[in-house]
Design an enzyme around this catalytic site. Sequence first.
Site, PDB file in Angstrom:
ATOM      1  N   ASP A  43      45.277  47.406  41.049  1.00 22.72           N
ATOM      2  CA  ASP A  43      43.997  46.776  41.246  1.00 22.72           C
ATOM      3  C   ASP A  43      42.932  47.811  41.921  1.00 22.72           C
ATOM      4  O   ASP A  43      42.398  47.383  42.943  1.00 22.72           O
ATOM      5  CB  ASP A  43      44.406  45.569  42.125  1.00 22.72           C
ATOM      6  CG  ASP A  43      45.252  44.637  41.497  1.00 22.72           C
ATOM      7  OD1 ASP A  43      45.601  44.836  40.342  1.00 22.72           O
ATOM      8  OD2 ASP A  43      45.625  43.636  42.305  1.00 22.72           O
TER       9      ASP A  43
ATOM     10  N   GLU B 271      43.421  42.759  39.158  1.00 20.73           N
ATOM     11  CA  GLU B 271      43.746  41.240  39.282  1.00 20.73           C
ATOM     12  C   GLU B 271      42.524  40.359  38.849  1.00 20.73           C
ATOM     13  O   GLU B 271      41.493  40.724  39.026  1.00 20.73           O
ATOM     14  CB  GLU B 271      43.923  40.877  40.669  1.00 20.73           C
ATOM     15  CG  GLU B 271      44.047  39.397  41.135  1.00 20.73           C
ATOM     16  CD  GLU B 271      44.045  39.049  42.597  1.00 20.73           C
ATOM     17  OE1 GLU B 271      44.116  40.046  43.475  1.00 20.73           O
ATOM     18  OE2 GLU B 271      44.061  38.059  43.145  1.00 20.73           O
TER      19      GLU B 271
ATOM     20  N   LYS C  31      46.589  40.669  35.576  1.00 19.13           N
ATOM     21  CA  LYS C  31      47.428  39.750  36.275  1.00 19.13           C
ATOM     22  C   LYS C  31      46.750  38.739  36.808  1.00 19.13           C
ATOM     23  O   LYS C  31      45.860  38.927  37.688  1.00 19.13           O
ATOM     24  CB  LYS C  31      48.393  40.588  36.996  1.00 19.13           C
ATOM     25  CG  LYS C  31      47.861  41.215  38.270  1.00 19.13           C
ATOM     26  CD  LYS C  31      48.609  42.147  39.008  1.00 19.13           C
ATOM     27  CE  LYS C  31      47.976  42.752  40.443  1.00 19.13           C
ATOM     28  NZ  LYS C  31      47.478  41.849  41.253  1.00 19.13           N
TER      29      LYS C  31
ATOM     30  N   LYS D 190      49.054  37.868  42.549  1.00 11.55           N
ATOM     31  CA  LYS D 190      49.178  39.123  43.331  1.00 11.55           C
ATOM     32  C   LYS D 190      50.243  40.193  42.753  1.00 11.55           C
ATOM     33  O   LYS D 190      50.073  41.245  42.889  1.00 11.55           O
ATOM     34  CB  LYS D 190      49.687  38.918  44.816  1.00 11.55           C
ATOM     35  CG  LYS D 190      48.654  37.881  45.379  1.00 11.55           C
ATOM     36  CD  LYS D 190      47.030  38.246  45.366  1.00 11.55           C
ATOM     37  CE  LYS D 190      46.210  37.360  46.083  1.00 11.55           C
ATOM     38  NZ  LYS D 190      44.616  37.582  45.476  1.00 11.55           N
TER      39      LYS D 190
ATOM     40  N   VAL E 166      45.748  49.147  45.762  1.00 12.93           N
ATOM     41  CA  VAL E 166      45.400  48.434  46.695  1.00 12.93           C
ATOM     42  C   VAL E 166      45.666  46.781  46.752  1.00 12.93           C
ATOM     43  O   VAL E 166      45.703  46.435  45.413  1.00 12.93           O
ATOM     44  CB  VAL E 166      43.698  48.381  47.109  1.00 12.93           C
ATOM     45  CG1 VAL E 166      43.293  49.848  47.500  1.00 12.93           C
ATOM     46  CG2 VAL E 166      42.928  47.870  45.668  1.00 12.93           C
ATOM     47  N   THR E 167      45.719  45.993  47.738  1.00 13.05           N
ATOM     48  CA  THR E 167      45.831  46.312  48.908  1.00 13.05           C
ATOM     49  C   THR E 167      47.364  46.392  49.426  1.00 13.05           C
ATOM     50  O   THR E 167      48.052  45.619  48.816  1.00 13.05           O
ATOM     51  CB  THR E 167      45.103  45.222  50.116  1.00 13.05           C
ATOM     52  OG1 THR E 167      45.627  44.001  49.850  1.00 13.05           O
ATOM     53  CG2 THR E 167      43.679  45.276  49.496  1.00 13.05           C
TER      54      THR E 167
ATOM     55  N   CYS F  53      48.659  42.783  46.979  1.00 10.16           N
ATOM     56  CA  CYS F  53      49.265  42.947  45.645  1.00 10.16           C
ATOM     57  C   CYS F  53      50.230  44.157  45.488  1.00 10.16           C
ATOM     58  O   CYS F  53      51.107  44.067  44.656  1.00 10.16           O
ATOM     59  CB  CYS F  53      47.982  43.309  44.625  1.00 10.16           C
ATOM     60  SG  CYS F  53      47.050  41.750  44.501  1.00 10.16           S
TER      61      CYS F  53
ATOM     62  N   GLN G  27      65.624  49.430  57.052  1.00 15.97           N
ATOM     63  CA  GLN G  27      67.004  48.910  56.739  1.00 15.97           C
ATOM     64  C   GLN G  27      67.414  49.621  55.638  1.00 15.97           C
ATOM     65  O   GLN G  27      68.169  49.179  54.442  1.00 15.97           O
ATOM     66  CB  GLN G  27      66.993  47.389  56.560  1.00 15.97           C
ATOM     67  CG  GLN G  27      66.482  46.441  57.509  1.00 15.97           C
ATOM     68  CD  GLN G  27      66.663  45.075  57.202  1.00 15.97           C
ATOM     69  OE1 GLN G  27      67.774  44.595  56.920  1.00 15.97           O
ATOM     70  NE2 GLN G  27      65.411  44.421  57.075  1.00 15.97           N
TER      71      GLN G  27
HETATM   72  N1  TIU Z   1      44.795  43.294  44.682  1.00 14.48           N
HETATM   73  C1  TIU Z   1      45.106  42.737  45.898  1.00 14.48           C
HETATM   74  O1  TIU Z   1      45.369  42.883  47.010  1.00 14.48           O
HETATM   75  N2  TIU Z   1      44.358  41.550  45.990  1.00 14.48           N
HETATM   76  C2  TIU Z   1      43.908  40.829  47.128  1.00 14.48           C
HETATM   77  O2  TIU Z   1      43.352  39.708  47.175  1.00 14.48           O
HETATM   78  N3  TIU Z   1      44.019  41.555  48.402  1.00 14.48           N
HETATM   79  C3  TIU Z   1      43.561  41.397  49.296  1.00 14.48           C
HETATM   80  O3  TIU Z   1      43.808  42.147  50.351  1.00 14.48           O
HETATM   81  N4  TIU Z   1      42.472  40.191  49.589  1.00 14.48           N
END
Ligand code: TIU
Length: 231
Positions: free
Chosen positions: A25, A73, A130, A133, A158-159, A163, A203
């Site tokens: 993403d 996304e 996609k 997430k 990210v993030t 995702c 773990q």
């Molecule tokens: N790609 C992804 O992480 N989608 C999000 O919506 N991330 C947020 O941190 N909002």
Amino acid sequence: MAVIAAQPYDYPLPMETGVALMIIDMQRDFLEPGGFGAALGNEVSRLQAIVPTVQQLQNTFRDRGGLILQTVEGHRPDLTDCPPSKRLRGNPRLKIGDPGPMGRILILGEPGNQIIPELAPQPGEPVIAKPGKGAFYNTNLEFLLKTHQITHLIVAGVTTEVCVQTTLREANDRGYDCLLVEDATESYFPEFKQATLDMVRAQGGIVGWTATAHQVLAGLAQWQAPPRFSR
Ligand code: TIU
């Protein structure tokens, strides 16, 4: 056998392994003002810092002929694949599908939905759209990985706690050995990034491994992709 020095222990790379770089993403929606990330109330500029590091990984995989997968996304323009719960959550200023400065928010094909130019895919590098997430939910990612005999995923993007972590957990449950690149992933919340890195490798590596890009590149330098994985 090659290894990547990693936490909680070395990440083994047998010579016959199918390894893919998975970039999650890195689209304008999350990295530039006026997109979905900003509409949710986030300060988006801190995500820019990882771009050169992700580029370095991308260039190395290109040079080595390794598979590079990217995700975005996004939703269909008619929103039929967007659950109302996702659209309405948090009552954001701009909702998914609303017109924004980079086109309709989080809609496939809109300017905001494009991967940032620095990381634009080359021909033959798949981009998986996609709706959720996680990158396995309602996509053909698993089919693609099996077709290319991929068992090991080097993950960036990210993030970190949204995702990226969701995708790591989905991949881990499906039997993939996942390594999250510490300085090639970022969050709007530094403490959430740190917590995710800690969770992944806790773990005995319950979800996977973490390593720096430098460690990944040093490990990959000892590893030779078999010809069947070359493009
Ligand atoms: N790609 C992804 O992480 N989608 C999000 O919506 N991330 C947020 O941190 N909002």
